[in-house]
Design an enzyme around this catalytic site. Structure first.
Site, mmCIF file in Angstrom:
data_model
loop_
_atom_site.group_PDB
_atom_site.id
_atom_site.type_symbol
_atom_site.label_atom_id
_atom_site.label_comp_id
_atom_site.label_asym_id
_atom_site.label_seq_id
_atom_site.Cartn_x
_atom_site.Cartn_y
_atom_site.Cartn_z
ATOM 1 C CB SER A 75 -55.867 86.215 5.844
ATOM 2 O OG SER A 75 -56.934 87.061 5.952
ATOM 3 C CG ASP A 101 -57.549 87.878 13.682
ATOM 4 O OD1 ASP A 101 -58.002 89.166 13.114
ATOM 5 O OD2 ASP A 101 -56.984 86.880 12.892
ATOM 6 C CG HIS A 122 -55.851 89.477 10.407
ATOM 7 N ND1 HIS A 122 -56.411 88.391 10.715
ATOM 8 C CD2 HIS A 122 -55.376 89.820 9.049
ATOM 9 C CE1 HIS A 122 -56.598 88.094 9.137
ATOM 10 N NE2 HIS A 122 -55.954 88.924 8.389
#
Length: 377
Positions: A230, A317, A356
């Protein structure tokens, strides 16, 4: 005849009296009914009053919500430092009430907690978790033993986590456990702003570079991989670009759920959905990010990276859209600096539900990482 006439007159007068009495009784009944039902007209008035009060409260609530909606972008524009906090989320220190000095309480009983100082006045908390095969040997060992454990034959991963959480956040911790079970030393840390100092892109990259060099001094020529997740992918590409510019690239760069740059990610983030189509969205929000010198330009960094790159992204995601990871891969595949280096993109179907944060669950991960270590697969 007179008698009958008198009698008739008497009857008619009596009948008239009865009719008058009945009329009086009806009026009396009406008064009694009205008295016995005081809520008749009052109830209707009460309903109208309550309906009017409800509408006024709804109108008042709508005005308040609209006022907040308009005030937020104005406040962010006037105070851009707020936008920086929303990017780094260093004030969200989940999980709460956890003693970071005791990773064994979280099931990581083969982990050492310690602190480093990349710059004066800046302290960062670090965890070094040895491979699972060494966990028995690691029990109750000191710092010297953990430093010497780097000399084992197992490769090392420097794990750069995302925002909104400290190193024992369950997703990061579960990822560490998976990587350790696959035979890796894993070193991770919390960026500045969690323990001391203020977060910034430059500062986070400096911290990552300092820790990379700290590890490198202890492992020598052993493989060292950089894994970013991320927001950590932005830190990772910044770090690897610096290393490649110095002529000392890492053995591989692994990007999990990456984005192209922070501007495109902020525009795609679900939090921006309510403002995305607001006139002046870029000026209010995205320019405020730039005003804090926050770019995380991975799309530019890939043109300066010269080591193998692996990108992992789930199709479902919702935090970092799949198309941003795919776009970054397309740019990396065309990069001249990456010419001759292996560049891979591995998508995960939305049917798997990895979203995610859950790519670590993939049963393909061992084979994927084996291909990172051995390029001939």
């Amino acid at each position: 005849m007179r008698k009958r006439k008198g009698s008739a007159d008497h009857d008619s007068s009596f009948t008239g009296t009865l009719l008058e009495d009945r009329s009086d009784l009806k009026q009396c009944h009406r008064k009694t009914d009205a008295a016995s039902d005081p809520g008749g007209a009052g109830t209707a008035m009460g309903r109208r009053y309550r309906r009017g009060g409800l509408m006024w409260r709804l109108r008042k609530l709508l005005i308040c919500v609209l006022g907040i909606y308009i005030a937020i972008p104005v406040i962010i524009k006037v105070c851009p430092s707020i936008q920086a906090k929303l990017v780094f989320l260093n004030f969200v220190r989940v999980p709460y009430f956890i003693d970071l000095k005791r990773p064994q309480d979280q099931g990581l009983n083969h982990t050492r907690n310690f602190y480093l100082q990349p710059e004066e006045g800046i302290n960062i908390g670090v965890w070094h978790t040895v491979p699972s095969v060494m966990w028995r040997e690691a029990q109750a060992k000191d710092a010297e033993w953990y430093d010497k454990s780097f000399q084992s034959s197992h490769p090392v991963i420097l794990y750069l986590h995302g925002n909104a959480g400290t190193r024992p956040f369950f997703i990061y911790m579960l990822t560490l456990q998976v990587l350790c079970s696959l035979g890796y030393h894993v070193v991770t840390f919390d960026y500045r702003g969690m323990l001391s100092g203020s977060p910034s892109e430059k500062g986070m990259t400096t911290d990552a570079l300092f820790l990379y060099q700290w590890i490198k001094q202890r492992i020598g020529q052993k493989p060292l991989y950089i894994w970013g997740h991320s927001l950590g992918t932005g830190v990772a590409t910044n770090l690897v670009r610096r290393l490649c510019d110095r002529g000392t690239p890492p053995d591989s760069l692994i990007l999990e759920s990456p984005f192209t740059n922070i501007r495109e990610e902020a525009k795609s983030h679900p939090f921006s959905m309510v403002y995305r189509y607001l006139p002046g969205f870029d000026w209010f929000f995205l320019d405020s990010i730039a005003a804090n010198d926050i770019r995380f330009a991975s799309d530019e960094n890939v043109n300066h990276i010269s080591c193998p790159v692996l990108i992992l992204h789930a199709e479902d995601d919702t935090v970092v859209p799949f198309q941003l990871g795919k776009k970054l891969y397309d740019l990396a595949a065309q990069s001249k600096s990456l010419n001759g280096h292996k560049v891979q993109f591995i998508p995960f179907s939305s049917s798997l539900g990895y979203r995610h944060k859950f790519i670590y669950k993939s049963p393909q991960l061992p084979n994927i990482l084996r291909c990172v270590r051995f390029t001939n697969c």
